[in-house]
Design an enzyme around this catalytic site. Structure first.
Site, PDB file in Angstrom:
ATOM      1  N   HIS A 160      -6.255  -0.036   5.343  1.00  0.00           N
ATOM      2  CA  HIS A 160      -5.125  -0.486   4.688  1.00  0.00           C
ATOM      3  C   HIS A 160      -3.954  -0.334   5.662  1.00  0.00           C
ATOM      4  CE1 HIS A 160      -6.336   0.019   0.216  1.00  0.00           C
ATOM      5  NE2 HIS A 160      -7.429   0.087   0.777  1.00  0.00           N
ATOM      6  N   GLY A 161      -2.799  -0.912   5.020  1.00  0.00           N
ATOM      7  CA  GLY A 161      -1.852  -1.115   5.985  1.00  0.00           C
ATOM      8  C   GLY A 161      -1.905  -1.814   7.090  1.00  0.00           C
ATOM      9  N   ALA A 162      -2.653  -2.903   7.159  1.00  0.00           N
ATOM     10  CA  ALA A 162      -3.024  -3.686   8.449  1.00  0.00           C
ATOM     11  C   ALA A 162      -2.036  -4.840   8.784  1.00  0.00           C
ATOM     12  CB  ALA A 162      -4.481  -4.162   8.143  1.00  0.00           C
ATOM     13  N   SER A 163      -1.042  -4.981   8.033  1.00  0.00           N
ATOM     14  CA  SER A 163      -0.309  -6.247   8.373  1.00  0.00           C
ATOM     15  C   SER A 163       0.243  -6.054   9.846  1.00  0.00           C
ATOM     16  CB  SER A 163       1.120  -6.298   7.483  1.00  0.00           C
ATOM     17  OG  SER A 163       0.454  -6.903   6.048  1.00  0.00           O
TER      18      SER A 163
ATOM     19  N   HIS B 257       1.521   1.653   4.766  1.00  0.00           N
ATOM     20  CA  HIS B 257       1.979   0.658   3.964  1.00  0.00           C
ATOM     21  C   HIS B 257       3.165   0.269   4.408  1.00  0.00           C
ATOM     22  CE1 HIS B 257      -1.361   1.883   1.006  1.00  0.00           C
ATOM     23  NE2 HIS B 257      -1.482   0.774   1.379  1.00  0.00           N
TER      24      HIS B 257
ATOM     25  N   ASP C  95      -6.687  -3.227  -6.270  1.00  0.00           N
ATOM     26  CA  ASP C  95      -6.167  -2.473  -5.185  1.00  0.00           C
ATOM     27  C   ASP C  95      -5.560  -1.153  -5.493  1.00  0.00           C
ATOM     28  OD1 ASP C  95      -5.323  -1.922  -2.449  1.00  0.00           O
ATOM     29  OD2 ASP C  95      -3.613  -3.188  -2.522  1.00  0.00           O
TER      30      ASP C  95
ATOM     31  N   ASP D  59      -0.606  -7.417   2.978  1.00  0.00           N
ATOM     32  CA  ASP D  59       0.475  -7.634   1.876  1.00  0.00           C
ATOM     33  C   ASP D  59       1.666  -7.888   2.621  1.00  0.00           C
ATOM     34  OD1 ASP D  59       1.913  -8.119  -0.296  1.00  0.00           O
ATOM     35  OD2 ASP D  59       1.540  -6.120  -1.148  1.00  0.00           O
TER      36      ASP D  59
ATOM     37  N   ASP E 291      -8.633   5.090  -5.908  1.00  0.00           N
ATOM     38  CA  ASP E 291      -7.769   5.717  -4.900  1.00  0.00           C
ATOM     39  C   ASP E 291      -7.458   7.227  -5.403  1.00  0.00           C
ATOM     40  OD1 ASP E 291      -6.213   6.733  -2.939  1.00  0.00           O
ATOM     41  OD2 ASP E 291      -4.800   5.303  -2.834  1.00  0.00           O
TER      42      ASP E 291
ATOM     43  N   ASN F 128      -6.580  -4.984   5.005  1.00  0.00           N
ATOM     44  CA  ASN F 128      -5.689  -5.371   3.779  1.00  0.00           C
ATOM     45  C   ASN F 128      -4.416  -5.942   4.227  1.00  0.00           C
ATOM     46  OD1 ASN F 128      -7.698  -4.211   2.298  1.00  0.00           O
ATOM     47  ND2 ASN F 128      -6.168  -2.809   1.269  1.00  0.00           N
TER      48      ASN F 128
HETATM   49  P1  13P Z   1       0.379  -3.918   4.268  1.00  0.00           P
HETATM   50  O1  13P Z   1       1.747  -3.260   3.789  1.00  0.00           O
HETATM   51  O2  13P Z   1       0.261  -3.420   5.931  1.00  0.00           O
HETATM   52  O3  13P Z   1       0.368  -5.392   4.248  1.00  0.00           O
HETATM   53  O4  13P Z   1      -0.763  -3.016   3.711  1.00  0.00           O
HETATM   54  C1  13P Z   1      -1.088  -3.583   2.502  1.00  0.00           C
HETATM   55  C2  13P Z   1      -2.247  -2.830   1.848  1.00  0.00           C
HETATM   56  O5  13P Z   1      -2.650  -1.778   2.325  1.00  0.00           O
HETATM   57  C3  13P Z   1      -2.620  -3.034   0.363  1.00  0.00           C
HETATM   58  O6  13P Z   1      -3.315  -2.143  -0.018  1.00  0.00           O
HETATM   59  O1  G3H Z   2      -0.793  -0.894  -1.360  1.00  0.00           O
HETATM   60  C1  G3H Z   2       0.194  -1.563  -1.300  1.00  0.00           C
HETATM   61  C2  G3H Z   2       0.243  -3.108  -1.339  1.00  0.00           C
HETATM   62  O2  G3H Z   2       1.247  -3.577  -0.471  1.00  0.00           O
HETATM   63  C3  G3H Z   2       0.833  -3.393  -2.843  1.00  0.00           C
HETATM   64  O3  G3H Z   2       2.090  -3.124  -2.859  1.00  0.00           O
HETATM   65  O4  G3H Z   2       2.238  -1.791  -5.241  1.00  0.00           O
HETATM   66  O5  G3H Z   2       4.262  -3.119  -4.322  1.00  0.00           O
HETATM   67  O6  G3H Z   2       2.284  -4.190  -5.290  1.00  0.00           O
HETATM   68  P1  G3H Z   2       2.887  -3.173  -4.460  1.00  0.00           P
HETATM   69 ZN    ZN Z   3      -3.321  -0.104   0.528  1.00  0.00          ZN
END
Ligand code: 13P
Ligand code: G3H
Ligand code: ZN
Length: 309
Positions: free
Chosen positions: A211-214, A180, A82, A256, A104, A254
């Protein structure tokens, strides 16, 4: 059962309008919670490792835990880097057995993003590994609502088409208003679906990545706050918006932050309700179960529900 690339998963997802969950992993309990959910749902799965995850857990531990997950569950799993920040880290992960890497280059101007992405694509493709790249910048909490900031940061459809053609990249992360973390929007959530549709129309065969899909599930935020946490104002992408995105070419979603919140909420609750416990298995076990339930919900009700697997 094997580590696989995302090629077939995305081809299927693209034609059937669903998305594959890409979950960030940092330790054994997180990996087990996710793969147990995917196994019960018989779902395609991407486990992804960030630079922060490699720093925390050390690369070898995560790779071997993911190997163990394949052996234990019999699932086909994509092991993905990632946000790889340069050619060297992408090369290292390809050499170490990752089946997918993200370069990226979104911080660069278009020509340099194309150059570094192409360099990674050439190296990875020769070794049977697929590549995700990013074009556009994920908006911050302020930027998502300002129209001029949108056109400066969101992905330009024409540029996306040029980028894919010149790099030969396998999938493309796009910026349409997500960001994110746990604080994605100040007012009402907004994603630029018109832009997403325009991108999808120009490159219909390219799997898109969100990305940032939580969703920043309110129940976990509430539990965290109830049991001593302080995360007021947290807000994510409503689940309906994720379902809509899957209809317009988004094949990889994505996640996280939702894992972090589920785990933290359960551990906070456990500490308050069982102050005498000091065996980590007593609180990490329930935390793992909370992750499993949350991921099952994502797969079942959000990611795979809009299409047929
Ligand atoms: P979230 O912070 O929305 O879970 O996004 C995670 C992400 O995009 C990891 O690459
Ligand atoms: O892209 C962001 C993900 O949530 C990863 O986060 O860099 O803190 O592991 P991190
Ligand atoms: Zn991301």
């Amino acid at each position: 059962m094997a580590l696989v690339t995302s090629k077939e998963m995305f081809a299927k997802a693209l034609t059937k309008d669903y998305a594959v969950g890409a979950f960030n992993v940092n330790n054994m309990e997180i990996i087990q919670g996710i793969v147990d959910a995917a196994q019960e749902e018989n779902a395609p799965l991407i486990l992804q490792v960030s630079a922060g995850a490699r720093k925390y857990a050390r690369g070898a531990y995560l790779r071997h835990l993911v190997d163990a997950a394949v052996e234990d569950t019999g699932l086909d799993i994509v092991l993905h880097l990632d946000h790889g920040e340069d050619f060297e880290i992408c090369k290292k992960c390809v050499d170490d057995g990752f089946t997918s890497v993200m370069i990226d280059g979104s911080r660069f101007e278009l020509p340099e993003n194309i150059r570094v992405t192409k360099e990674v694509v050439d190296y990875a493709h020769e070794r049977g590994v697929v590549v995700e790249a990013e074009l556009g910048k994920l908006a911050g909490i302020e930027d998502a609502v300002k129209v001029d900031a949108r056109s400066a940061t969101f992905t330009d459809p024409e540029e996306a088409a040029e980028f894919v053609e010149k790099t030969g990249v396998d999938s493309l992360a796009i910026a349409i208003g997500t960001s994110h973390g746990a604080f994605k929007f100040k007012g009402d959530p907004y994603l630029d679906f018109e832009r997403l549709q325009a991108i999808h129309k120009l490159i219909p065969d390219t799997p898109l990545v969100l990305h940032g899909a939580s969703t920043v599930l309110p129940e976990f935020v509430a539990l965290c706050n109830q049991y001593g946490g302080e995360i007021p104002g947290a807000q994510g992408v409503p689940e309906d918006m994720i379902r809509t995105a899957a209809k317009y070419g988004v094949c990889k979603v994505n996640i996280d932050t939702d894992l972090r919140l589920a785990m933290t909420a359960e551990i906070r609750r456990h500490f308050v309700e069982h102050p005498a416990d000091f065996d980590p298995r007593k609180y990490l076990g329930p935390a793992r179960a909370a992750i499993k339930d949350m991921v099952k919900h994502k797969i079942h009700d959000v990611l795979l529900c809009s299409g047929q697997r």
